[in-house]
Design a protein around this motif. Sequence first.
Motif, PDB file in Angstrom:
ATOM      1  N   HIS A 333     -22.751 -29.716 -59.134  1.00  0.00           N
ATOM      2  CA  HIS A 333     -22.770 -30.955 -58.351  1.00  0.00           C
ATOM      3  C   HIS A 333     -24.087 -31.100 -57.598  1.00  0.00           C
ATOM      4  O   HIS A 333     -24.708 -32.178 -57.609  1.00  0.00           O
ATOM      5  N   ARG A 334     -24.533 -30.024 -56.958  1.00  0.00           N
ATOM      6  CA  ARG A 334     -25.791 -30.101 -56.202  1.00  0.00           C
ATOM      7  C   ARG A 334     -26.980 -30.377 -57.119  1.00  0.00           C
ATOM      8  O   ARG A 334     -27.869 -31.162 -56.782  1.00  0.00           O
ATOM      9  N   ASP A 367     -31.493 -40.922 -68.308  1.00  0.00           N
ATOM     10  CA  ASP A 367     -30.924 -39.636 -68.740  1.00  0.00           C
ATOM     11  C   ASP A 367     -30.196 -38.924 -67.606  1.00  0.00           C
ATOM     12  O   ASP A 367     -29.130 -38.331 -67.812  1.00  0.00           O
ATOM     13  N   VAL A 368     -30.756 -38.967 -66.409  1.00  0.00           N
ATOM     14  CA  VAL A 368     -30.188 -38.182 -65.317  1.00  0.00           C
ATOM     15  C   VAL A 368     -28.821 -38.709 -64.902  1.00  0.00           C
ATOM     16  O   VAL A 368     -27.998 -37.958 -64.362  1.00  0.00           O
ATOM     17  N   LEU A 369     -28.541 -39.966 -65.194  1.00  0.00           N
ATOM     18  CA  LEU A 369     -27.245 -40.539 -64.832  1.00  0.00           C
ATOM     19  C   LEU A 369     -26.082 -39.863 -65.550  1.00  0.00           C
ATOM     20  O   LEU A 369     -24.955 -39.843 -65.044  1.00  0.00           O
ATOM     21  N   ALA A 370     -26.336 -39.318 -66.719  1.00  0.00           N
ATOM     22  CA  ALA A 370     -25.263 -38.688 -67.490  1.00  0.00           C
ATOM     23  C   ALA A 370     -24.642 -37.518 -66.742  1.00  0.00           C
ATOM     24  O   ALA A 370     -23.468 -37.185 -66.957  1.00  0.00           O
ATOM     25  N   GLY A 371     -25.411 -36.897 -65.862  1.00  0.00           N
ATOM     26  CA  GLY A 371     -24.902 -35.736 -65.132  1.00  0.00           C
ATOM     27  C   GLY A 371     -23.683 -36.028 -64.294  1.00  0.00           C
ATOM     28  O   GLY A 371     -22.853 -35.139 -64.049  1.00  0.00           O
ATOM     29  N   LEU A 372     -23.539 -37.276 -63.863  1.00  0.00           N
ATOM     30  CA  LEU A 372     -22.406 -37.637 -63.006  1.00  0.00           C
ATOM     31  C   LEU A 372     -21.087 -37.610 -63.762  1.00  0.00           C
ATOM     32  O   LEU A 372     -20.018 -37.509 -63.154  1.00  0.00           O
ATOM     33  N   PHE A 373     -21.145 -37.697 -65.094  1.00  0.00           N
ATOM     34  CA  PHE A 373     -19.923 -37.795 -65.882  1.00  0.00           C
ATOM     35  C   PHE A 373     -19.423 -36.451 -66.399  1.00  0.00           C
ATOM     36  O   PHE A 373     -18.287 -36.347 -66.860  1.00  0.00           O
ATOM     37  N   HIS A 374     -20.263 -35.434 -66.367  1.00  0.00           N
ATOM     38  CA  HIS A 374     -19.833 -34.126 -66.858  1.00  0.00           C
ATOM     39  C   HIS A 374     -18.892 -33.474 -65.850  1.00  0.00           C
ATOM     40  O   HIS A 374     -19.093 -33.579 -64.642  1.00  0.00           O
ATOM     41  N   PRO A 375     -17.891 -32.752 -66.352  1.00  0.00           N
ATOM     42  CA  PRO A 375     -17.101 -31.916 -65.417  1.00  0.00           C
ATOM     43  C   PRO A 375     -18.008 -30.853 -64.798  1.00  0.00           C
ATOM     44  O   PRO A 375     -18.891 -30.335 -65.492  1.00  0.00           O
ATOM     45  N   SER A 376     -17.869 -30.541 -63.544  1.00  0.00           N
ATOM     46  CA  SER A 376     -16.978 -31.173 -62.600  1.00  0.00           C
ATOM     47  C   SER A 376     -17.636 -32.417 -62.007  1.00  0.00           C
ATOM     48  O   SER A 376     -18.758 -32.357 -61.505  1.00  0.00           O
ATOM     49  N   PRO A 378     -17.961 -35.571 -59.206  1.00  0.00           N
ATOM     50  CA  PRO A 378     -18.001 -35.415 -57.741  1.00  0.00           C
ATOM     51  C   PRO A 378     -16.628 -35.251 -57.097  1.00  0.00           C
ATOM     52  O   PRO A 378     -16.457 -34.456 -56.173  1.00  0.00           O
ATOM     53  N   GLU A 379     -15.636 -36.012 -57.593  1.00  0.00           N
ATOM     54  CA  GLU A 379     -14.297 -35.918 -57.011  1.00  0.00           C
ATOM     55  C   GLU A 379     -13.695 -34.537 -57.246  1.00  0.00           C
ATOM     56  O   GLU A 379     -13.129 -33.915 -56.339  1.00  0.00           O
ATOM     57  N   SER A 383     -12.791 -31.637 -54.474  1.00  0.00           N
ATOM     58  CA  SER A 383     -11.414 -31.153 -54.401  1.00  0.00           C
ATOM     59  C   SER A 383     -11.352 -29.644 -54.541  1.00  0.00           C
ATOM     60  O   SER A 383     -10.624 -28.959 -53.803  1.00  0.00           O
ATOM     61  N   THR A 384     -12.135 -29.100 -55.484  1.00  0.00           N
ATOM     62  CA  THR A 384     -12.155 -27.660 -55.707  1.00  0.00           C
ATOM     63  C   THR A 384     -12.697 -26.919 -54.495  1.00  0.00           C
ATOM     64  O   THR A 384     -12.141 -25.905 -54.062  1.00  0.00           O
ATOM     65  N   VAL A 385     -13.776 -27.430 -53.935  1.00  0.00           N
ATOM     66  CA  VAL A 385     -14.386 -26.767 -52.777  1.00  0.00           C
ATOM     67  C   VAL A 385     -13.477 -26.891 -51.549  1.00  0.00           C
ATOM     68  O   VAL A 385     -13.329 -25.933 -50.772  1.00  0.00           O
ATOM     69  N   ALA A 386     -12.845 -28.041 -51.371  1.00  0.00           N
ATOM     70  CA  ALA A 386     -11.923 -28.212 -50.240  1.00  0.00           C
ATOM     71  C   ALA A 386     -10.770 -27.223 -50.333  1.00  0.00           C
ATOM     72  O   ALA A 386     -10.371 -26.614 -49.317  1.00  0.00           O
ATOM     73  N   ALA A 387     -10.247 -27.023 -51.547  1.00  0.00           N
ATOM     74  CA  ALA A 387      -9.145 -26.070 -51.727  1.00  0.00           C
ATOM     75  C   ALA A 387      -9.593 -24.648 -51.429  1.00  0.00           C
ATOM     76  O   ALA A 387      -8.845 -23.847 -50.880  1.00  0.00           O
ATOM     77  N   ALA A 388     -10.844 -24.334 -51.797  1.00  0.00           N
ATOM     78  CA  ALA A 388     -11.353 -22.978 -51.549  1.00  0.00           C
ATOM     79  C   ALA A 388     -11.487 -22.686 -50.055  1.00  0.00           C
ATOM     80  O   ALA A 388     -11.259 -21.565 -49.604  1.00  0.00           O
ATOM     81  N   TRP A 389     -11.871 -23.719 -49.291  1.00  0.00           N
ATOM     82  CA  TRP A 389     -12.109 -23.503 -47.855  1.00  0.00           C
ATOM     83  C   TRP A 389     -10.901 -23.830 -46.990  1.00  0.00           C
ATOM     84  O   TRP A 389     -10.706 -23.200 -45.935  1.00  0.00           O
TER      85      TRP A 389
END
Length: 395
Positions: A333-334, A367-376, A378-379, A383-389
């Motif tokens: 994500h980062r 090209d860089v826009l495609a990164g937003l669609f790959h898992p994981s 942003p949502e 969600s994963t990070v919130a569950a971890a913390w």
Amino acid sequence: MRRVSSESFDLSVYLPDELLERMRQRAVIHDRENTFPEDDLAELKAAGYLSLLCPTALGGAGLSLAQVSRLQQRLAGAAPATALAINMHLVWTGVAKVLADRGINTLQFVHEGAVAGEVFGFGISEAGNDLVLFGSNTDAAPHADGSYSFSGTKIFTSLSPVWTQLGVHGLDTSSPDGPQMVYAFLPRAEEAAGRLVVRDDWNTLGMRGTQSRTTELHGAVAPADRVVRRIAPGPNPDAIVFGIFSVFELFLASVYTGIARRAIDVAVTTAGQRQSKKTGKSYSQDPDIRWRIAEMALTYDALPPQIDALCNDVDAAADHGPKWFSMLSGVKHRAVTAAKAIVDDAVLVAGGSSYFATAELSRLYRDVLAGLFHPSDPESAHSTVAAAWLGPLEQ
């Protein structure tokens, strides 16, 4: 095949400057004509790129995940779509490495095939399946001989024109121990048999050279010796889930980090070439432009060390427990959000010339826009990070 040790690793051994420049020139054509970079793949094969992660004992290069990550960053700076496409093959060879490092050799055929020149496609993504690795819309039907038939539709199947083996997953609901997630590999021969159809439907905003076409499975058969894992659906710490998730996220982060670096390089060059009518000096001397490029570099500089560290931890089988998934989704994500911000700033530095479709920054912007669609996405990452913390949501 050329090999290098970890101690004397030189990126230019596999990706020399002249090869990258040829790919950069061809990337313009593949983006414009919406074609697959056949010549790029041929040159990468000749350089031993398909077997970078394969053990030296099998004829591969025996590189680490961190080394291949750096190579993917370098490749993405020249031809992002080529890097993203070959990423999917490297994911499977990386998964085979992760499993082998943990004493599981069920994917040795992937390493053997990659050394022999086979190309492995990644057929996991499905429309509307936000469970990703934890569930599937594809039906996996068992046969008495241990083989499986898969019926469903896979999307964003990169390397569609050239893969020889397609790694897929599906849900077996008919076995006595079901439901079970089944991971297997389909041979390209299933296409000739009419049980696998590759649509010619890839016409996208960016990353056009990946040719990540939709793949229909109509009872496509994976032989028994290519059925590699059966596990319970849902969140699962199984090695294949960890292997796919870790290598996929880290190599995606690598590609978009490579795009970010290239955007900075283009911005720096352009700032040196543009001259202010007001001051008579180059834009590289303008305080606002200098601040913007510095901000881009500050953002970029944090990415390669993060990716390196996590790659090394995966190779070393470090134990991050339940934090692993948040750390991996977080770095992807980062990298993607940072790369998009950096390309945005590079466009501002370059000015109106970057708005023309022929400009390299125009292609990087798309090209860089495609990164937003790959898992994981942003949502999912949040969600994963919130569950971890914070722990899981209360029911």
